[in-house]
Design an enzyme around this catalytic site. Structure first.
Site, PDB file in Angstrom:
ATOM      1  N   ASP A 198      42.459 -42.449 -21.044  1.00  0.00           N
ATOM      2  CA  ASP A 198      43.036 -42.109 -19.729  1.00  0.00           C
ATOM      3  C   ASP A 198      43.562 -43.389 -19.082  1.00  0.00           C
ATOM      4  O   ASP A 198      43.258 -43.699 -17.933  1.00  0.00           O
ATOM      5  CB  ASP A 198      41.957 -41.454 -18.858  1.00  0.00           C
ATOM      6  CG  ASP A 198      42.530 -40.781 -17.607  1.00  0.00           C
ATOM      7  OD1 ASP A 198      43.767 -40.629 -17.523  1.00  0.00           O
ATOM      8  OD2 ASP A 198      41.741 -40.412 -16.718  1.00  0.00           O
ATOM      9  N   LEU A 199      44.389 -44.107 -19.833  1.00  0.00           N
ATOM     10  CA  LEU A 199      44.737 -45.474 -19.464  1.00  0.00           C
ATOM     11  C   LEU A 199      46.005 -45.532 -18.616  1.00  0.00           C
ATOM     12  O   LEU A 199      47.056 -45.994 -19.050  1.00  0.00           O
ATOM     13  CB  LEU A 199      44.891 -46.339 -20.717  1.00  0.00           C
ATOM     14  CG  LEU A 199      44.947 -47.851 -20.464  1.00  0.00           C
ATOM     15  CD1 LEU A 199      43.702 -48.344 -19.751  1.00  0.00           C
ATOM     16  CD2 LEU A 199      45.147 -48.596 -21.766  1.00  0.00           C
TER      17      LEU A 199
END
Length: 294
Positions: A198-199
């Site tokens: 979830d960068l």
């Protein structure tokens, strides 16, 4: 929150006496409440949410520990998670953060994390399901990456989108896209890298010493390009970041063609979480990808 009673809970779980001197609300996330705890054992970040989200916190703790064990990029040290007074909680070592640091080194550090590969017979997946935001993220092990991305990423999001009222034509196009996934992998066979999952820019920063740090992971083993693609979805990463990354882990020449394919997962998830204009963004992305595949 009764801090004295919570201190007793922490003391029992950590096996040492903890006294909470102060608790200050801090901003940052839109999912959970967060507090900076000044205690007899140092400063901690406490995240709290309703009891039903206990698995969200335990899976986040697991992801943080896996990344920490890779000895590649810095993450907040995960301490413990549990339930207290009908609330789920996650305790992390508190880290002072800033938006300024060496972005090229952040890229190199992330590339080092991505070079931690899973070499098992079914390398793509994770040893538990976790969450992308508040949405369940399924991580059943697969031997084939395209199959994993179809069955564990796009299909579950489309099924949820149908329940949330996405237009049938967009859903039909989404399922046709799943049938066409092989197009993007004719000359590319991804390895199973350790991922953040979830960068986006809000989940990465720098310490006061200038070291890159990532947090709020939704980890699994998958194509390293999925993390890279998400860094482009909302911005926040400079060209130095990508140059630094490519110094350690070469970026495939077909990467840019897969960026919208990988970010589609997050766009549909944003529709499922927030609705609104994300439906049209998903429809446009799907149609563009179908046009590309011919």
């Amino acid at each position: 929150m009764n801090w004295q009673d919570f201190a007793e809970t922490l003391s029992a779980q950590l096996g040492q006496t903890i006294q909470i001197h102060s608790a200050t609300s801090v901003s940052g996330g839109d999912i959970s409440q967060a507090f900076k705890l000044h205690t007899s054992a140092g400063n901690f970040l406490l995240k709290t949410n309703r009891a039903e989200f206990a698995q969200l916190f335990s899976s986040e703790l697991h992801s943080l520990q896996k990344i920490a064990n890779s000895h590649s990029i810095l993450v907040p040290k995960g301490i413990a998670s549990g339930l207290f007074d009908n609330n789920a909680w996650l305790l992390l070592k508190f880290v002072e953060m800033t938006s300024h640091g060496d972005d090229a080194q952040r890229g190199r550090d992330l590339a080092l994390m991505h070079q931690h590969l899973n070499h098992s017979a079914k390398p793509f997946g994770w040893d538990e399901n976790n969450f992308i935001g508040l949405t369940p993220q399924y991580n059943r092990w697969h031997k084939d990456w395209v199959e994993f991305y179809a069955q564990q990423r796009l299909a579950p999001q489309l099924e949820m989108a149908e329940r949330n009222g996405m237009h049938p034509a967009t859903l039909d196009s989404g399922y046709r896209l799943i049938e066409s996934l092989d197009f993007w992998f004719q000359d590319y066979q991804p390895k199973a890298s350790l991922l953040h999952g979830d960068l986006w820019g809000g989940n990465s920063a720098f310490t006061r010493d200038g070291d890159a740090i990532i947090f709020d992971p939704a980890s699994y083993y998958g194509d390293h390009e999925t993390d890279l693609a998400m860094t482009e979805l909302f911005g926040g990463f400079s060209q130095a970041f990508y140059r630094g990354y490519s110094e350690v882990f070469a970026i495939d020449k077909g990467y840019q063609s897969r960026v919208p394919l990988y970010n589609l997962y997050h766009i549909i998830n944003h529709f499922n979480l927030f609705g609104g204009h994300y439906q049209q963004q998903a429809a446009n992305t799907i149609q563009s990808l179908l046009n590309q595949a011919g």
